[in-house]
Write a protein that holds these residues in place. Structure first.
Motif, PDB file in Angstrom:
ATOM      1  N   LEU A   1      -6.103   5.492   0.546  1.00  0.00           N
ATOM      2  CA  LEU A   1      -5.050   4.500   0.743  1.00  0.00           C
ATOM      3  C   LEU A   1      -4.231   4.794   1.991  1.00  0.00           C
ATOM      4  O   LEU A   1      -3.727   3.869   2.647  1.00  0.00           O
ATOM      5  CB  LEU A   1      -4.135   4.447  -0.481  1.00  0.00           C
ATOM      6  N   MET A   2      -4.089   6.064   2.326  1.00  0.00           N
ATOM      7  CA  MET A   2      -3.346   6.411   3.546  1.00  0.00           C
ATOM      8  C   MET A   2      -4.055   5.861   4.780  1.00  0.00           C
ATOM      9  O   MET A   2      -3.394   5.354   5.707  1.00  0.00           O
ATOM     10  CB  MET A   2      -3.207   7.927   3.659  1.00  0.00           C
ATOM     11  N   ASP A   3      -5.378   5.889   4.809  1.00  0.00           N
ATOM     12  CA  ASP A   3      -6.113   5.310   5.938  1.00  0.00           C
ATOM     13  C   ASP A   3      -5.874   3.800   6.021  1.00  0.00           C
ATOM     14  O   ASP A   3      -5.717   3.246   7.112  1.00  0.00           O
ATOM     15  CB  ASP A   3      -7.611   5.589   5.779  1.00  0.00           C
ATOM     16  N   VAL A   4      -5.867   3.142   4.853  1.00  0.00           N
ATOM     17  CA  VAL A   4      -5.619   1.701   4.831  1.00  0.00           C
ATOM     18  C   VAL A   4      -4.204   1.407   5.303  1.00  0.00           C
ATOM     19  O   VAL A   4      -3.965   0.458   6.064  1.00  0.00           O
ATOM     20  CB  VAL A   4      -5.854   1.133   3.420  1.00  0.00           C
ATOM     21  N   TRP A   5      -3.231   2.221   4.859  1.00  0.00           N
ATOM     22  CA  TRP A   5      -1.827   1.992   5.249  1.00  0.00           C
ATOM     23  C   TRP A   5      -1.646   2.159   6.758  1.00  0.00           C
ATOM     24  O   TRP A   5      -0.921   1.374   7.387  1.00  0.00           O
ATOM     25  CB  TRP A   5      -0.921   2.974   4.496  1.00  0.00           C
ATOM     26  N   ARG A   6      -2.272   3.175   7.345  1.00  0.00           N
ATOM     27  CA  ARG A   6      -2.136   3.383   8.791  1.00  0.00           C
ATOM     28  C   ARG A   6      -2.633   2.161   9.554  1.00  0.00           C
ATOM     29  O   ARG A   6      -2.005   1.707  10.508  1.00  0.00           O
ATOM     30  CB  ARG A   6      -2.922   4.626   9.217  1.00  0.00           C
ATOM     31  N   TRP A   7      -3.791   1.641   9.127  1.00  0.00           N
ATOM     32  CA  TRP A   7      -4.327   0.460   9.804  1.00  0.00           C
ATOM     33  C   TRP A   7      -3.434  -0.760   9.574  1.00  0.00           C
ATOM     34  O   TRP A   7      -3.175  -1.536  10.496  1.00  0.00           O
ATOM     35  CB  TRP A   7      -5.739   0.187   9.291  1.00  0.00           C
ATOM     36  N   ALA A   8      -2.936  -0.938   8.326  1.00  0.00           N
ATOM     37  CA  ALA A   8      -2.120  -2.108   8.018  1.00  0.00           C
ATOM     38  C   ALA A   8      -0.793  -2.083   8.755  1.00  0.00           C
ATOM     39  O   ALA A   8      -0.266  -3.139   9.139  1.00  0.00           O
ATOM     40  CB  ALA A   8      -1.861  -2.185   6.509  1.00  0.00           C
TER      41      ALA A   8
ATOM     42  N   ILE B   1       0.832  -1.199   0.000  1.00  0.00           N
ATOM     43  CA  ILE B   1       0.000   0.000   0.000  1.00  0.00           C
ATOM     44  C   ILE B   1       0.871   1.255   0.000  1.00  0.00           C
ATOM     45  O   ILE B   1       0.562   2.243  -0.678  1.00  0.00           O
ATOM     46  CB  ILE B   1      -0.945  -0.002   1.222  1.00  0.00           C
ATOM     47  N   LYS B   2       1.991   1.209   0.748  1.00  0.00           N
ATOM     48  CA  LYS B   2       2.874   2.388   0.797  1.00  0.00           C
ATOM     49  C   LYS B   2       3.457   2.694  -0.575  1.00  0.00           C
ATOM     50  O   LYS B   2       3.569   3.872  -0.970  1.00  0.00           O
ATOM     51  CB  LYS B   2       4.018   2.126   1.787  1.00  0.00           C
ATOM     52  N   GLN B   3       3.798   1.682  -1.326  1.00  0.00           N
ATOM     53  CA  GLN B   3       4.326   1.928  -2.663  1.00  0.00           C
ATOM     54  C   GLN B   3       3.262   2.515  -3.573  1.00  0.00           C
ATOM     55  O   GLN B   3       3.560   3.382  -4.404  1.00  0.00           O
ATOM     56  CB  GLN B   3       4.884   0.636  -3.253  1.00  0.00           C
ATOM     57  N   LYS B   4       2.026   2.073  -3.433  1.00  0.00           N
ATOM     58  CA  LYS B   4       0.948   2.683  -4.208  1.00  0.00           C
ATOM     59  C   LYS B   4       0.799   4.157  -3.864  1.00  0.00           C
ATOM     60  O   LYS B   4       0.561   5.004  -4.750  1.00  0.00           O
ATOM     61  CB  LYS B   4      -0.372   1.938  -3.948  1.00  0.00           C
ATOM     62  N   LEU B   5       0.946   4.492  -2.597  1.00  0.00           N
ATOM     63  CA  LEU B   5       0.917   5.893  -2.182  1.00  0.00           C
ATOM     64  C   LEU B   5       2.064   6.674  -2.840  1.00  0.00           C
ATOM     65  O   LEU B   5       1.872   7.812  -3.295  1.00  0.00           O
ATOM     66  CB  LEU B   5       1.031   5.991  -0.658  1.00  0.00           C
ATOM     67  N   ASP B   6       3.239   6.079  -2.881  1.00  0.00           N
ATOM     68  CA  ASP B   6       4.384   6.741  -3.518  1.00  0.00           C
ATOM     69  C   ASP B   6       4.122   6.991  -5.000  1.00  0.00           C
ATOM     70  O   ASP B   6       4.457   8.053  -5.531  1.00  0.00           O
ATOM     71  CB  ASP B   6       5.648   5.891  -3.345  1.00  0.00           C
ATOM     72  N   PHE B   7       3.526   6.010  -5.679  1.00  0.00           N
ATOM     73  CA  PHE B   7       3.261   6.164  -7.115  1.00  0.00           C
ATOM     74  C   PHE B   7       2.283   7.309  -7.368  1.00  0.00           C
ATOM     75  O   PHE B   7       2.433   8.068  -8.332  1.00  0.00           O
ATOM     76  CB  PHE B   7       2.693   4.866  -7.692  1.00  0.00           C
ATOM     77  N   ILE B   8       1.285   7.454  -6.495  1.00  0.00           N
ATOM     78  CA  ILE B   8       0.320   8.544  -6.653  1.00  0.00           C
ATOM     79  C   ILE B   8       0.997   9.880  -6.399  1.00  0.00           C
ATOM     80  O   ILE B   8       0.793  10.860  -7.136  1.00  0.00           O
ATOM     81  CB  ILE B   8      -0.867   8.347  -5.693  1.00  0.00           C
ATOM     82  N   THR B   9       1.847   9.944  -5.377  1.00  0.00           N
ATOM     83  CA  THR B   9       2.578  11.173  -5.077  1.00  0.00           C
ATOM     84  C   THR B   9       3.458  11.584  -6.248  1.00  0.00           C
ATOM     85  O   THR B   9       3.513  12.766  -6.631  1.00  0.00           O
ATOM     86  CB  THR B   9       3.443  10.980  -3.822  1.00  0.00           C
ATOM     87  N   ILE B  10       4.162  10.621  -6.828  1.00  0.00           N
ATOM     88  CA  ILE B  10       5.043  10.903  -7.970  1.00  0.00           C
ATOM     89  C   ILE B  10       4.239  11.421  -9.157  1.00  0.00           C
ATOM     90  O   ILE B  10       4.656  12.365  -9.845  1.00  0.00           O
ATOM     91  CB  ILE B  10       5.815   9.624  -8.343  1.00  0.00           C
TER      92      ILE B  10
END
Length: 484
Positions: A322-329, A277-286
């Motif tokens: 996705l950030m909410d999902v990452w925090r929980w995961a 999930i964190k990598q998906k967040l990075d891809f969106i940020t990029i």
């Protein structure tokens, strides 16, 4: 696109054709199939024999796939089964052609030693003019032979041998004997070295096609369904139980759930799935940083966090969900609630393990395009289309990332993202207990004369809680009659 080519991310593993003998064989096959020849003295071909260089020369990238309907192929070597299949209009074409080459590898190896083999993946339609034509494609039949018809001649010689051996007067038939001798000169000893390529038929089940803007067909599902990117003319006239478009997000989510085609990436707090999930967040940020004109050269993982702070007001709903999902995961706590109409919803899914896993992951990547890595792995044609519109900075970053992070260990990356490959053999069914009953807490089995209730599964509880509107909190019957 040259960045991708140089890094092996596009046109990789193509077969080089440079010797005059092979070029001549290819031209004979090309003349036989489409009545044209190439003037090139060297080029590269994919699994089907299609060459991007020849496509440019002819100004027709579908010169071996007219109207994107019946894929023709030219085999110069059995090594082509290791090459990609370019410009395919159907997701099943590569697996069908590869299976055909593998099943006939010995025969094809012998035949291609002296001549090219030409053939066609024949659908039951010759032209696709409306969406209804897609449902008429039920089987794919492959017919192939050398240009000099070695297979057909070998079959003819075999029949003549049978006639010669069984008919009483065949010994005196000088015409028959002369024909057999002439055929044997071209085919060789077919009794010692049989030359056969049986026509093969493959079932066209669930598949994706690029026709009509992109359509996913799941006709083998319990609820036969068509999912199209957009509602094109003629789509509503299909004789199938359920017709959806990408606007029907809730219905798509229900279909994937009820057919057991998808699963949540994060089913409980876990560092491994949190990293995905964190990598998906990075891809969106990029992506957002590139759209804002930020220079991505020399960008490291540590710097991506600075970009999140800098462009926080520009980050889309996909990022925040996705950030909410990452925090929980990664940290635990209360699971987030997310409905299918949330832009981040399909980023949180992947295919479950079944025979159509690649097709479902292709659909999910289509619904979550900001994840450029999954788009590249699962839907290359869509990735290449998106790539052309990116900034030069983003093209550099993405090509470097894919070459260094993915291409170096494709198998490991796919297992981490999508799980282990589904087993080829059906698992042995577990023996059922003699007596069992179902209650709201699970199955109770008889053991030593006592009923023993199956305990709660914490993972399943978290699974239901994460998507309360997607998977109901309480046990209930699905369309298959099984508990979710």
């Amino acid at each position: 696109m040259m960045r991708l080519v140089k890094k092996g991310l596009m046109f990789g593993n193509l077969i080089e054709v440079s010797s005059p003998a092979l070029v001549e064989r290819y031209n004979r096959a090309l003349k036989h199939l489409i009545d044209r020849e190439t003037a090139l003295t060297g080029f590269h071909i994919d699994m089907s024999g299609y060459s991007p260089e020849i496509g440019d020369e002819f100004e027709d990238q579908l010169y071996l796939n007219p109207k994107g309907c019946n894929q023709m192929f030219i085999l110069l070597t059995t090594d082509q089964m290791k090459a990609p299949l370019l410009n395919s209009q159907f997701s099943t074409s590569r697996s069908i052609l590869r299976q055909y080459i593998e099943e006939n590898e010995d025969q094809l190896f012998a035949l291609t030693a002296r001549e090219a083999v030409a053939g066609e993946l024949m659908n039951s339609v010759f032209h696709i003019s409306s969406p209804s034509d897609l449902l008429h494609i039920n089987q794919i039949e492959i017919e192939a032979d050398t240009i000099q018809e070695h297979v057909a001649e070998a079959h003819q010689l075999s029949e003549q041998i049978d006639q010669f051996m069984t008919e009483d007067d065949a010994w005196w038939d000088d015409v028959l004997i002369a024909q057999m001798i002439e055929l044997a000169k071209r085919t060789g000893n077919i009794q010692r070295n049989p030359v056969t390529l049986d026509n093969k038929t493959y079932v066209q089940g669930n598949y994706y096609t690029s026709h009509f803007g992109g359509v996913y067909i799941f006709r083998d599902a319990e609820t036969p369904t068509v999912i199209a990117r957009e509602r094109v003319e003629g789509l509503d006239d299909l004789s199938i139980e359920q017709i959806l478009t990408f606007d029907d997000r809730e219905a798509i989510a229900d279909f994937l759930r009820d057919e057991d085609l998808s699963e949540l990436i994060v089913q409980a707090p876990n560092q491994s799935t949190a990293a995905i999930i964190k990598q998906k967040l990075d891809f969106i940020t990029i992506t957002i940083a590139a759209e804002q004109g930020h220079d991505l050269s020399g960008l490291s993982r540590q710097n991506i966090r600075h970009l999140e702070r800098r462009f926080v007001e520009d980050l889309p709903e996909e990022f925040h969900g996705l950030m909410d999902v990452w925090r929980w995961a990664s940290m635990g706590g209360r699971p987030p609630k997310m409905r299918p109409n949330h832009p981040a919803f399909f980023y949180c899914l992947r295919s479950s393990q079944h025979k159509d896993r690649d097709l479902v992951n292709m659909l999910l990547s289509d619904l979550s395009r900001l994840d450029f890595r999954q788009l590249f792995i699962c839907h290359k044609a869509l990735f290449y289309d998106a790539y052309r519109s990116w900034s030069e900075s983003k093209k550099d970053y993405v090509s470097d990332f894919l070459a260094q992070e993915y291409a170096m260990d494709k198998v490991g990356a796919r297992e981490a993202l999508f799980g282990d490959e589904p087993a080829m053999e059906e698992p042995e069914p577990e023996p059922k207990p003699k007596t069992e009953f179902t209650n709201p807490w699970g199955k109770a089995k008889v053991k030593d004369g006592l009923y023993k209730v199956k305990p709660h599964n914490k993972k399943e509880d978290d699974f239901r809680e994460l998507y309360k509107d997607y998977r109901k909190k309480n046990y209930r019957k699905s369309k298959k009659g099984k508990r979710d």
